[in-house]
Design a protein around this motif. Structure first.
Motif, PDB file in Angstrom:
ATOM      1  N   UNK A  37      -1.905  -7.950  -1.225  1.00 37.44           N
ATOM      2  CA  UNK A  37      -0.897  -6.982  -1.676  1.00 37.44           C
ATOM      3  C   UNK A  37      -1.364  -6.196  -2.899  1.00 37.44           C
ATOM      4  N   UNK A  38      -1.922  -6.891  -3.876  1.00 36.52           N
ATOM      5  CA  UNK A  38      -2.401  -6.206  -5.074  1.00 36.52           C
ATOM      6  C   UNK A  38      -3.541  -5.249  -4.748  1.00 36.52           C
ATOM      7  N   UNK A  39      -4.447  -5.697  -3.878  1.00 41.45           N
ATOM      8  CA  UNK A  39      -5.551  -4.840  -3.473  1.00 41.45           C
ATOM      9  C   UNK A  39      -5.053  -3.638  -2.678  1.00 41.45           C
ATOM     10  N   UNK A  40      -4.000  -3.846  -1.875  1.00 36.98           N
ATOM     11  CA  UNK A  40      -3.429  -2.748  -1.087  1.00 36.98           C
ATOM     12  C   UNK A  40      -2.840  -1.673  -2.004  1.00 36.98           C
ATOM     13  N   UNK A  41      -2.159  -2.095  -3.064  1.00 36.53           N
ATOM     14  CA  UNK A  41      -1.618  -1.139  -4.036  1.00 36.53           C
ATOM     15  C   UNK A  41      -2.762  -0.338  -4.661  1.00 36.53           C
ATOM     16  N   UNK A  62      -4.511   5.602   5.875  1.00 34.11           N
ATOM     17  CA  UNK A  62      -4.728   4.773   4.680  1.00 34.11           C
ATOM     18  C   UNK A  62      -3.966   3.456   4.800  1.00 34.11           C
ATOM     19  N   UNK A  63      -2.699   3.530   5.238  1.00 32.38           N
ATOM     20  CA  UNK A  63      -1.898   2.315   5.401  1.00 32.38           C
ATOM     21  C   UNK A  63      -2.525   1.407   6.449  1.00 32.38           C
ATOM     22  N   UNK A  64      -2.910   1.985   7.595  1.00 29.86           N
ATOM     23  CA  UNK A  64      -3.456   1.189   8.695  1.00 29.86           C
ATOM     24  C   UNK A  64      -4.777   0.545   8.316  1.00 29.86           C
ATOM     25  N   UNK A  65      -5.681   1.330   7.739  1.00 35.08           N
ATOM     26  CA  UNK A  65      -6.982   0.776   7.327  1.00 35.08           C
ATOM     27  C   UNK A  65      -6.792  -0.270   6.234  1.00 35.08           C
ATOM     28  N   UNK A  66      -5.878   0.011   5.295  1.00 35.91           N
ATOM     29  CA  UNK A  66      -5.649  -0.936   4.209  1.00 35.91           C
ATOM     30  C   UNK A  66      -5.153  -2.272   4.696  1.00 35.91           C
ATOM     31  N   UNK A  67      -4.217  -2.254   5.660  1.00 38.20           N
ATOM     32  CA  UNK A  67      -3.673  -3.503   6.187  1.00 38.20           C
ATOM     33  C   UNK A  67      -4.725  -4.251   6.998  1.00 38.20           C
ATOM     34  N   UNK A 111       0.836  -1.199   0.000  1.00 39.49           N
ATOM     35  CA  UNK A 111       0.000   0.000   0.000  1.00 39.49           C
ATOM     36  C   UNK A 111       0.873   1.252   0.000  1.00 39.49           C
ATOM     37  N   UNK A 112       2.075   1.146   0.583  1.00 38.35           N
ATOM     38  CA  UNK A 112       3.017   2.257   0.530  1.00 38.35           C
ATOM     39  C   UNK A 112       3.490   2.489  -0.904  1.00 38.35           C
TER      40      UNK A 112
END
Length: 456
Positions: free
Chosen positions: A316-320, A345-350, A104-105
């Motif tokens: 991982x793909x969804x996080x990107x 965004x990073x926290x919610x995404x993970x 996501x980063x």
């Protein structure tokens, strides 16, 4: 005579409806996108009369967010038995969550550098992004004082935390030595499974309406902005695909560190990668991924746990996609994301990756969670919805690749869990998951994740 005519008419209606349901969703969305763009450009501003059809689609997406978080997180966490929460489980969780955070980063970094969506505005979008709270307050608010209040307020992180705690408690209930507690745990788990199926059925219905919603949303945007929105969407697509290629290079570098044969790995992984790309379902690709793991020499004791778990938490793909699309939404809304919002965004995404449903298009709902939590306007999500299927294919291929990479590495670090890949296995490879062809969570199909569902 009139009765026969009415009967034929009714049968014809059912036949047309059945044909619509059987027609692949990806093509329906593509048709809705293209038809909406053509209609918007041809008719112009008067097309805005159909705007309520698009607003209905956005409301349906919002309606699904909280039920989806609760049931899939509880089901996903409680599917891990206490005996499996050992070395293999710890390694798998660490790998999956670390790579999701890194992914996501990547999505955020690439999107911030390319700036897709800059200069484009949504017609009538006057909703300002809410001022985000300080980082310390955001972290503290993850633990809700009242989970029901958090549910009513739409506090995504707090609801996620409560659902994870409930899932862990249910896990230990099901593994209890007390027969009464264990039976109650199994009873509650069946109820959770039923709730998951119920939510997935609603999602299926919403996705059948999605082509109409996408048509209306794109038509209105094109009618108001003309061709100005095509370039930003192309930029977003390029960012997502570029980020996924970069993530696969990261996988390759990690395998080189562990001295894993790259050529052999991708020779085995190409089938699940292609299957994931076509089906857009990480969990639906599990049987193919399991056969690939066997080709790589991984024993069942590892892949029967890591692959279904990966279909649940390794996005991982969804996080990107979520990272890039959130920047896209912010740029259209005219909001410059703060450091606090980027961290959110990073926290919610993970965290959302743990419970993202294993069905095509669920990544769009995950994006809805992130956009809502960062205080951005929901309206630009309509543009992303139009090309979601195109992005979903690539991110699912990335997801299943990450599952296999983790499985191969963990097998290498566990004594006796990696055999000579050229030696035949004593059991039939067709029984890929638990000796019966059924995954441990019940084998329901479906990307993005897996929970108990077999979702991008």
């Amino acid at each position: 005579m009139s009765t026969q005519t009415s009967s034929r008419s009714s049968g014809s209606g059912r036949s047309l409806w059945r044909r619509y349901l059987d027609f692949p969703l990806i093509w329906k969305l593509a048709i809705g996108l293209v038809a909406g763009a053509v209609a918007g450009l041809a008719i112009g501003e008067p097309i805005t009369v159909i705007a309520p059809l698009g607003e209905l689609f956005l409301r349906l997406l919002k309606m699904l967010v909280m039920p989806l978080i609760i049931v899939t997180l509880i089901a996903g966490v409680s599917s891990v038995t206490p005996s499996a929460l050992g070395r293999i489980g710890f390694k798998a969780f660490v790998f999956y969550l670390a790579t999701s955070a890194f992914a996501i980063t990547i999505g955020l970094g690439l999107a911030l550098s390319v700036a897709p969506g800059t200069g484009l505005s949504m017609p009538g979008d006057e909703v300002e992004g809410a001022t985000p709270p300080p980082v310390s307050e955001t972290l503290l608010n993850i633990v809700p004082e009242n989970p029901f209040e958090a549910l009513v307020d739409g506090n995504v992180l707090a609801v996620m935390f409560a659902a994870i705690v409930a899932g862990l408690a249910l896990t230990f209930m099901r593994g209890s030595d007390d027969d009464r507690v264990r039976e109650l745990g199994d009873f509650l788990r069946r109820g959770v499974d039923g709730a998951v199926e119920l939510v997935f059925l609603v999602i299926k219905g919403v996705l059948q309406y999605a082509p109409i919603g996408v048509f209306a949303l794109i038509a209105v945007v094109m009618g108001e902005t003309g061709v100005d929105s095509i370039v930003p969407l192309a930029k977003l697509t390029g960012v997502v695909y570029g980020g996924i290629l970069l993530q696969i290079l990261v996988y390759t570098a990690i395998m080189l560190l562990f001295r894993i044969g790259i050529r052999r790995f991708y020779a085995a992984a190409k089938d699940p990668m292609l299957t994931g790309f076509v089906t857009r379902s990480s969990s639906g690709t599990l049987p193919v991924s399991s056969r690939a793991a066997e080709k790589l020499g991984v024993r069942e004791g590892v892949y029967s746990f890591t692959l279904p778990l990966g279909a649940t938490v390794n996005m991982d793909g969804t996080a990107i996609y979520v990272g890039a699309a959130t920047v896209f939404v912010a740029n259209i809304s005219g909001v410059e994301l703060t450091l606090t919002q980027l961290a959110t965004v990073v926290l919610v995404g993970v965290l959302a990756s743990i419970g993202t449903a294993g069905v095509p298009g669920a990544g769009l709902i995950m994006l809805t969670m992130t956009v809502s939590q960062t205080g951005l306007s929901m309206a630009p999500v309509a543009l992303v919805a139009g090309i979601d299927a195109l992005l979903d294919m690539a991110r699912t291929a990335c997801n299943v690749t990450g599952d296999l990479v983790a499985t191969r590495i963990i097998a290498q670090t566990e004594p006796g869990m990696l055999r000579d890949p050229d030696a035949p296995e004593p059991h039939d490879a067709a029984h890929a998951l638990d000796g019966t062809g059924t995954p441990p969570d019940g084998g329901r199909g479906g990307d993005g994740g897996g929970s108990t569902a077999a979702a991008t």
